[in-house]
Motif scaffolding. Structure first.
Motif, PDB file in Angstrom:
ATOM      1  N   PRO A  56     -13.769   2.247  -7.536  1.00  0.00           N
ATOM      2  CA  PRO A  56     -12.338   2.973  -7.262  1.00  0.00           C
ATOM      3  C   PRO A  56     -11.545   2.724  -8.118  1.00  0.00           C
ATOM      4  N   VAL A  57     -10.579   3.844  -8.104  1.00  0.00           N
ATOM      5  CA  VAL A  57      -9.421   3.733  -9.244  1.00  0.00           C
ATOM      6  C   VAL A  57      -8.327   3.793  -8.790  1.00  0.00           C
ATOM      7  N   VAL A  58      -7.338   2.804  -9.642  1.00  0.00           N
ATOM      8  CA  VAL A  58      -6.055   2.635  -9.401  1.00  0.00           C
ATOM      9  C   VAL A  58      -5.413   3.786 -10.212  1.00  0.00           C
ATOM     10  N   LEU A  59      -4.599   4.620  -9.948  1.00  0.00           N
ATOM     11  CA  LEU A  59      -4.033   5.616 -10.686  1.00  0.00           C
ATOM     12  C   LEU A  59      -2.607   5.506 -11.054  1.00  0.00           C
ATOM     13  N   VAL A  60      -2.247   5.243 -12.072  1.00  0.00           N
ATOM     14  CA  VAL A  60      -0.731   5.033 -12.625  1.00  0.00           C
ATOM     15  C   VAL A  60      -0.045   6.033 -13.204  1.00  0.00           C
ATOM     16  N   VAL A 111     -10.034   8.095  -6.418  1.00  0.00           N
ATOM     17  CA  VAL A 111      -8.517   7.499  -6.419  1.00  0.00           C
ATOM     18  C   VAL A 111      -8.559   6.480  -5.069  1.00  0.00           C
ATOM     19  N   SER A 112      -8.050   5.211  -5.171  1.00  0.00           N
ATOM     20  CA  SER A 112      -8.002   4.479  -3.882  1.00  0.00           C
ATOM     21  C   SER A 112      -6.507   4.206  -3.749  1.00  0.00           C
ATOM     22  N   THR A 113      -5.891   4.042  -4.767  1.00  0.00           N
ATOM     23  CA  THR A 113      -4.247   3.709  -4.746  1.00  0.00           C
ATOM     24  C   THR A 113      -3.584   4.231  -5.844  1.00  0.00           C
ATOM     25  N   LEU A 114      -2.273   4.442  -5.606  1.00  0.00           N
ATOM     26  CA  LEU A 114      -1.252   5.386  -6.586  1.00  0.00           C
ATOM     27  C   LEU A 114      -0.231   4.122  -6.996  1.00  0.00           C
ATOM     28  N   VAL A 115       0.243   4.143  -8.174  1.00  0.00           N
ATOM     29  CA  VAL A 115       1.429   3.370  -8.555  1.00  0.00           C
ATOM     30  C   VAL A 115       2.156   4.361  -9.489  1.00  0.00           C
ATOM     31  N   TYR A 116       3.412   4.145  -8.845  1.00  0.00           N
ATOM     32  CA  TYR A 116       4.535   5.052  -9.588  1.00  0.00           C
ATOM     33  C   TYR A 116       5.162   4.382 -10.379  1.00  0.00           C
ATOM     34  N   VAL A 117       5.610   4.385 -11.699  1.00  0.00           N
ATOM     35  CA  VAL A 117       6.500   3.686 -12.434  1.00  0.00           C
ATOM     36  C   VAL A 117       7.633   4.412 -12.937  1.00  0.00           C
ATOM     37  N   ALA A 118       8.851   4.304 -12.464  1.00  0.00           N
ATOM     38  CA  ALA A 118       9.722   5.050 -12.620  1.00  0.00           C
ATOM     39  C   ALA A 118       9.561   6.636 -12.558  1.00  0.00           C
ATOM     40  N   ALA A 119       8.915   7.085 -11.690  1.00  0.00           N
ATOM     41  CA  ALA A 119       8.176   8.104 -11.559  1.00  0.00           C
ATOM     42  C   ALA A 119       8.678   9.039 -10.494  1.00  0.00           C
ATOM     43  N   LEU A 120       8.284  10.303 -10.868  1.00  0.00           N
ATOM     44  CA  LEU A 120       8.618  11.396  -9.787  1.00  0.00           C
ATOM     45  C   LEU A 120       7.222  11.328  -8.768  1.00  0.00           C
ATOM     46  N   GLN A 121       7.830  11.592  -7.693  1.00  0.00           N
ATOM     47  CA  GLN A 121       6.805  11.674  -6.412  1.00  0.00           C
ATOM     48  C   GLN A 121       6.988  12.848  -5.425  1.00  0.00           C
ATOM     49  N   ALA A 136      -4.195  -3.025  -7.579  1.00  0.00           N
ATOM     50  CA  ALA A 136      -5.690  -3.091  -7.698  1.00  0.00           C
ATOM     51  C   ALA A 136      -6.448  -4.014  -6.905  1.00  0.00           C
ATOM     52  N   ASN A 137      -5.877  -5.186  -6.720  1.00  0.00           N
ATOM     53  CA  ASN A 137      -6.353  -6.404  -6.167  1.00  0.00           C
ATOM     54  C   ASN A 137      -6.124  -6.113  -4.491  1.00  0.00           C
ATOM     55  N   SER A 138      -5.349  -5.218  -4.153  1.00  0.00           N
ATOM     56  CA  SER A 138      -5.203  -5.005  -2.657  1.00  0.00           C
ATOM     57  C   SER A 138      -6.451  -3.926  -2.039  1.00  0.00           C
ATOM     58  N   VAL A 139      -7.042  -3.375  -3.063  1.00  0.00           N
ATOM     59  CA  VAL A 139      -8.315  -2.358  -2.810  1.00  0.00           C
ATOM     60  C   VAL A 139      -9.157  -3.154  -2.027  1.00  0.00           C
ATOM     61  N   LYS A 140      -9.489  -2.510  -0.690  1.00  0.00           N
ATOM     62  CA  LYS A 140     -10.600  -3.422   0.028  1.00  0.00           C
ATOM     63  C   LYS A 140     -12.074  -2.493  -0.247  1.00  0.00           C
ATOM     64  N   ALA A 161     -18.191  -7.586  -3.505  1.00  0.00           N
ATOM     65  CA  ALA A 161     -18.336  -6.143  -4.293  1.00  0.00           C
ATOM     66  C   ALA A 161     -17.196  -5.338  -3.845  1.00  0.00           C
ATOM     67  N   ALA A 162     -16.918  -5.582  -2.672  1.00  0.00           N
ATOM     68  CA  ALA A 162     -15.792  -4.261  -1.891  1.00  0.00           C
ATOM     69  C   ALA A 162     -14.461  -4.682  -2.074  1.00  0.00           C
TER      70      ALA A 162
END
Length: 252
Positions: free
Chosen positions: A86-90, A108-118, A248-252, A25-26
């Motif tokens: 837990p949310v992966v925010l893209v 939000v657990s993880t962020l994904v930047y796609v050709a994105a400002l940071q 997403a799969n990296s979230v523990k 589950a985790a």
């Protein structure tokens, strides 16, 4: 009749079972929230959406008003708050600025930047863009201060690796961005406390690949380089989906 040994064995099996259930589950995140960038809306993400949902993820796409950073962050937060796990925010393009602030949400657990400002906290999107020369001179503004790319320059600037008909549709359905959104400093930078992944588009004519590399090195994001335009989510959806699924799969 159970002996003491039987009881101990059952207890051990139950304990192992509970442990296994909790471990399963985790592991991994199933809720993915995608925030589109300026000039296009969420409909361009259909191919990525289809791949992710087929692979078992629950995907929501935010339709930002693009009228200001605060309004766009609020629109994103409303969608994040509706998720159960837990949310992966893209985020794509300017959407990267939005997820950087909205990503402070505890869901939000993880962020994904796609050709994105940071951006960093206290840094505005436009300020960040000025660090490296813009790869185009096509951007224009309306009398009431909204950015857009003229239709006859859209494909060459934004989507040179997308079919002519698809690029024409994107140009004809362009969603203009309020200039004030680019001038608003961020209140928080979620990438400082949460893991982040990034797609660096090496053929990008909107956000300089050099700027992307500089930002992603600063944040220590896990970077995947793709030879693609700013419209990588349309031209190479499988590669974009793969990075999101990895996150997403990296979230523990």
């Amino acid at each position: 009749m159970f002996t003491l040994r039987n009881k101990m064995a059952v207890a051990l099996m139950l304990a192992m079972g509970v442990t296994m259930v909790h471990a399963e589950a985790a592991t991994g995140a199933k809720d993915i929230v995608i925030v589109h960038g300026a000039l296009t809306d969420g409909s361009g993400w259909r191919a990525v959406y289809d791949i992710l949902t087929k692979d078992g993820f629950h995907v929501s796409i935010v339709q930002e008003p693009l009228t200001g950073l605060a309004e766009d962050v609020a629109a994103t937060t409303r969608v994040v708050d509706q998720q159960t796990g837990p949310v992966v925010l893209v985020g794509h393009s300017y959407g990267g600025s939005v997820i950087t602030e909205a990503g402070a949400d505890p869901k939000v657990s993880t962020l994904v930047y796609v050709a994105a400002l940071q951006p960093d906290a206290g840094e505005a999107s436009g300020q960040l863009m000025s660090k490296f020369a813009a790869p185009n001179n096509a951007m224009a503004a309306t009398p009431d201060n909204y950015f857009y790319i003229p239709a006859d320059k859209f494909r060459a600037t934004y989507a040179q690796d997308v079919s002519a008909s698809e690029a024409q549709f994107l140009a004809s359905s362009e969603v203009q961005l309020a200039q004030k959104a680019m001038g608003a400093p961020l209140a928080a930078a979620a990438w400082k406390t949460k893991p982040s992944y990034a797609i660096l588009t090496t053929q990008d004519h909107v956000i300089s690949p050099d700027l992307q590399r500089w930002m992603y090195q600063r944040s220590n994001s896990k970077v995947t380089e793709i030879a693609a335009s700013h419209a990588v989510f349309i031209s190479q959806p499988a590669k974009v989906a793969h990075v999101i699924e990895t996150a997403a799969n990296s979230v523990k």
